[in-house]
Design a protein around this motif. Structure first.
Motif, PDB file in Angstrom:
ATOM      1  N   HIS A   1     110.917 -28.864 -32.778  1.00 52.88           N
ATOM      2  CA  HIS A   1     109.780 -28.807 -33.701  1.00 52.88           C
ATOM      3  C   HIS A   1     108.488 -28.710 -32.895  1.00 52.88           C
ATOM      4  N   SER A   2     107.658 -27.746 -33.224  1.00 50.18           N
ATOM      5  CA  SER A   2     106.507 -27.408 -32.394  1.00 50.18           C
ATOM      6  C   SER A   2     105.487 -28.540 -32.312  1.00 50.18           C
ATOM      7  N   VAL A   3     104.996 -28.768 -31.094  1.00 47.62           N
ATOM      8  CA  VAL A   3     103.916 -29.737 -30.899  1.00 47.62           C
ATOM      9  C   VAL A   3     102.593 -29.185 -31.423  1.00 47.62           C
ATOM     10  N   MET A   4     102.587 -27.917 -31.855  1.00 47.06           N
ATOM     11  CA  MET A   4     101.388 -27.329 -32.438  1.00 47.06           C
ATOM     12  C   MET A   4     101.402 -27.408 -33.964  1.00 47.06           C
ATOM     13  N   GLY A   5     102.495 -27.884 -34.542  1.00 46.55           N
ATOM     14  CA  GLY A   5     102.545 -28.078 -35.978  1.00 46.55           C
ATOM     15  C   GLY A   5     102.361 -26.812 -36.790  1.00 46.55           C
ATOM     16  N   GLY A   6     102.730 -25.672 -36.221  1.00 52.23           N
ATOM     17  CA  GLY A   6     102.553 -24.425 -36.937  1.00 52.23           C
ATOM     18  C   GLY A   6     101.155 -23.871 -36.867  1.00 52.23           C
ATOM     19  N   GLN A   7     100.292 -24.474 -36.046  1.00 49.38           N
ATOM     20  CA  GLN A   7      98.982 -23.910 -35.750  1.00 49.38           C
ATOM     21  C   GLN A   7      99.096 -23.083 -34.469  1.00 49.38           C
ATOM     22  N   TYR A   8      98.073 -22.250 -34.204  1.00 47.25           N
ATOM     23  CA  TYR A   8      98.138 -21.369 -33.031  1.00 47.25           C
ATOM     24  C   TYR A   8      96.817 -21.444 -32.274  1.00 47.25           C
ATOM     25  N   PRO A   9      96.640 -22.474 -31.436  1.00 47.03           N
ATOM     26  CA  PRO A   9      95.339 -22.695 -30.795  1.00 47.03           C
ATOM     27  C   PRO A   9      94.934 -21.665 -29.755  1.00 47.03           C
ATOM     28  N   ALA A  10      95.914 -21.034 -29.075  1.00 48.44           N
ATOM     29  CA  ALA A  10      95.558 -20.217 -27.908  1.00 48.44           C
ATOM     30  C   ALA A  10      96.748 -19.381 -27.480  1.00 48.44           C
ATOM     31  N   PRO A  11      96.529 -18.389 -26.601  1.00 49.64           N
ATOM     32  CA  PRO A  11      97.666 -17.615 -26.100  1.00 49.64           C
ATOM     33  C   PRO A  11      98.589 -18.482 -25.252  1.00 49.64           C
ATOM     34  N   GLY A  12      99.898 -18.393 -25.520  1.00 47.05           N
ATOM     35  CA  GLY A  12     100.866 -19.112 -24.704  1.00 47.05           C
ATOM     36  C   GLY A  12     101.292 -20.456 -25.243  1.00 47.05           C
ATOM     37  N   ILE A  13     100.995 -20.750 -26.530  1.00 50.27           N
ATOM     38  CA  ILE A  13     101.324 -22.082 -27.044  1.00 50.27           C
ATOM     39  C   ILE A  13     102.787 -22.206 -27.480  1.00 50.27           C
ATOM     40  N   THR A  14     103.575 -21.167 -27.333  1.00 54.39           N
ATOM     41  CA  THR A  14     105.023 -21.327 -27.499  1.00 54.39           C
ATOM     42  C   THR A  14     105.695 -21.509 -26.145  1.00 54.39           C
TER      43      THR A  14
END
Length: 567
Positions: free
Chosen positions: A534-547
């Protein structure tokens, strides 16, 4: 049920060969553990190999060197302003604390070499704590010949990231190739690329060996695993996780058509790439409408997530989106197959591209991030049909930038018109008719769009209003790098749908990457990484490379935790 006898024994079994899985495998091997990687498909690399390859790792050692000194307080402020409570704070902090150490470890102990970007704004640069560079890193170019006979087992990149049938290029390379007749420097750089590529083909390679982007990252991780003596099994899909007294003790995979049971003395890391190609999970968790529009390999069908749930693991919650979005256009081939093109960073922000919904009206800042663009599609669709949405441009734009699969510079594109992928008309009214849009509405949208192009300020949606927007625009264009008119026919359009580049919803884990049960307790011996976590970004996309940043970080964390566990 645990087999009475095991067909093989390892300390750690890693399921999946993307960034998360290979990071775990390389780290575990460096810790002295006996590791096996099992891969469902016939190639190594997963969705990492077809990605852009950026790794978001704030506070890495290179940030100050590239002119963007950073602080933990600034990064956490930015995460708070973008991710907020969409992901557990403990998981966000675990990632931020470990990411710079992960980058340094790989730099020292493996072939994984990353370079921080000197200028690459976070996707919400107007929010407090954002940075204009340093936090995102790219893999250095890698020579595929160093993989020797294993090169053919590395997943090929997307065709859209290659030219001449097999030559990988970056955005910088593309700009040089488009300017070979206007600049000696570009001609020189372009010739170097082409000559290297043709030399590779003459030597018998099935594609160019100059690897960049995510293919370079996957190759560097693959080489690092090979250097550590990590075996890998291809065409070996996971069929079962074995649970004994509350502990995952092994797996069963299918190899050469036969089930093979493997004892994992320390534990199992599931990193099978999430579930974009699992129709039932997509229908259950994606917003509507949804379809088979993902850009990731079709083997990413939720195997790890589903089997982990069978032994007690749970899905995360609280996220704002189940996936990381990108608009995609789709070419249907004569044989019925489809080619999906991700409109990530090349065309949408350039001056002269306009996006409209089914009513012929603009609905979003065209130069926003790919994730936010699709969020805009879903918002618009609540009141106006926006599936598909339409990207429009005029003739000068097409010749300079291209549109999706339609290439610039006078290249043939009539075959795309015949295939129903590209729409072309001498007037906007005729184009509106082809798209099923009211001509008068489209004319009003274009007139207003052209006015903003002239003033340099988009008062409707703010195209070109942030540093991130302008970073992807045309720096030579005035008065705004992202705003240009639609005025010269023929006019062109493509349809776009809500594609994704991976799932954000996955197995709920703790700070050690251990899968958690319904009581929030770790399941001993079971770990998750990459898009299975489960993503530590919570389905948000703060910046390039967050996956890829979290994938590598939690793969590294999982392996180090496994090394401390009793066999």
């Amino acid at each position: 049920m645990t087999p009475r006898t095991w067909d093989a024994e390892y300390d750690v079994v890693v399921v999946g060969s993307g960034a998360g899985g290979l990071s775990a495998a390389v780290t575990a091997a460096a810790e002295g553990l006996k590791v096996l990687v099992v891969e469902k498909t016939d190639r190594v690399g997963g969705s990492t190999a077809v990605s852009g390859g950026a790794v978001w790792a704030p506070l890495n050692a290179q940030t100050a060197q590239v002119g963007h000194p950073d602080t933990a307080e600034r990064v956490r402020t930015y995460m708070r302003n973008v991710v907020g409570e969409a992901a557990p704070l403990a998981m966000q902090n675990a990632f931020l604390d470990a990411a710079p150490a992960m980058v340094a470890w790989f730099e020292t102990h493996t072939e994984v070499k990353l370079a921080a970007r000197t200028y690459s704004p976070d996707y919400y640069p107007d929010r407090e704590g954002a940075a204009l560079g340093g936090r995102s890193l790219d893999p250095l170019m890698f020579d595929g010949r160093l993989l020797d006979q294993h090169f053919r087992n590395l997943r090929d990149p997307l065709p859209e990231f290659m030219v001449l049938g097999g030559m990988m290029i970056t955005m910088t390379d593309a700009k040089h190739l488009l300017a070979v007749t206007r600049s000696f420097k570009s001609w020189r750089e372009g010739m170097k690329l082409v000559l290297r590529y043709f030399a590779d083909r003459l030597r018998g390679h099935h594609r160019g060996t100059r690897l960049v982007l995510g293919n370079a990252l996957a190759a560097r991780l693959f080489k690092s695993a090979l250097d550590r003596g990590v075996p890998y099994w291809l065409n070996a899909p996971l069929r079962q996780l074995h649970l004994e007294a509350g502990r995952v003790v092994g797996v069963t995979v299918v190899r050469d058509g036969q089930p093979v049971s493997i004892h994992a003395r320390r534990g199992v890391v599931v990193a099978t790439g999430g579930f974009p190609w699992n129709d039932s999970l997509r229908q259950a968790h994606y917003p509507k409408p949804t379809g088979p529009w993902s850009m990731v390999p079709q083997g990413n069908s939720g195997d790890g997530i589903q089997l982990a749930r069978e032994v007690g693991a749970t899905l995360g919650s609280g996220h704002v989106s189940p996936a990381f979005w990108t608009p995609v256009s789709i070419l249907k081939r004569p044989d019925g197959s489809e080619l999906r093109y991700p409109h990530l960073v090349w065309d949408r922000a350039k001056p002269g591209l306009m996006a409209v919904n089914g009513a012929g009206e603009r609905f979003v800042n065209e130069s926003t991030s790919y994730h936010e663009f699709v969020n805009g599609m879903y918002r618009s669709n609540k009141t106006v049909p926006t599936f598909p949405a339409f990207l429009l441009c005029d003739s000068p734009f097409m010749e300079r930038w291209g549109l999706g699969l339609a290439l610039p510079g006078g290249r043939p594109r009539e075959h795309l018109v015949r295939a129903g992928y590209l729409f072309k008309a001498d007037s906007l009214a005729a184009l509106a008719s082809q798209l099923g849009i009211e001509a008068a509405a489209l004319a009003r949208s274009a007139e207003r769009f052209n006015h903003w192009a002239e003033t340099g300020h988009d008062e409707d949606f703010g195209k070109g209003s942030t540093a991130y927007n302008q970073y992807l625009g045309d720096a030579e264009h005035r008065p705004n790098p992202c705003l240009g008119p639609l005025h010269q026919g023929p006019f062109y359009a493509v349809k776009v749908y809500a594609g994704d580049i991976g799932t954000a919803l996955g197995i709920r884990c703790n700070e050690n990457a251990q899968a958690l049960d319904t009581q929030g307790q770790p399941i001993t011996g079971l770990y998750a990484a990459g898009n299975d976590m489960h993503s530590v970004m919570g389905g948000q996309y703060p910046a390039p490379g967050i996956t890829l940043g979290p994938a590598m970080t939690f793969g590294w964390i999982a392996a180090r935790h496994l090394a401390r566990q009793p066999a």
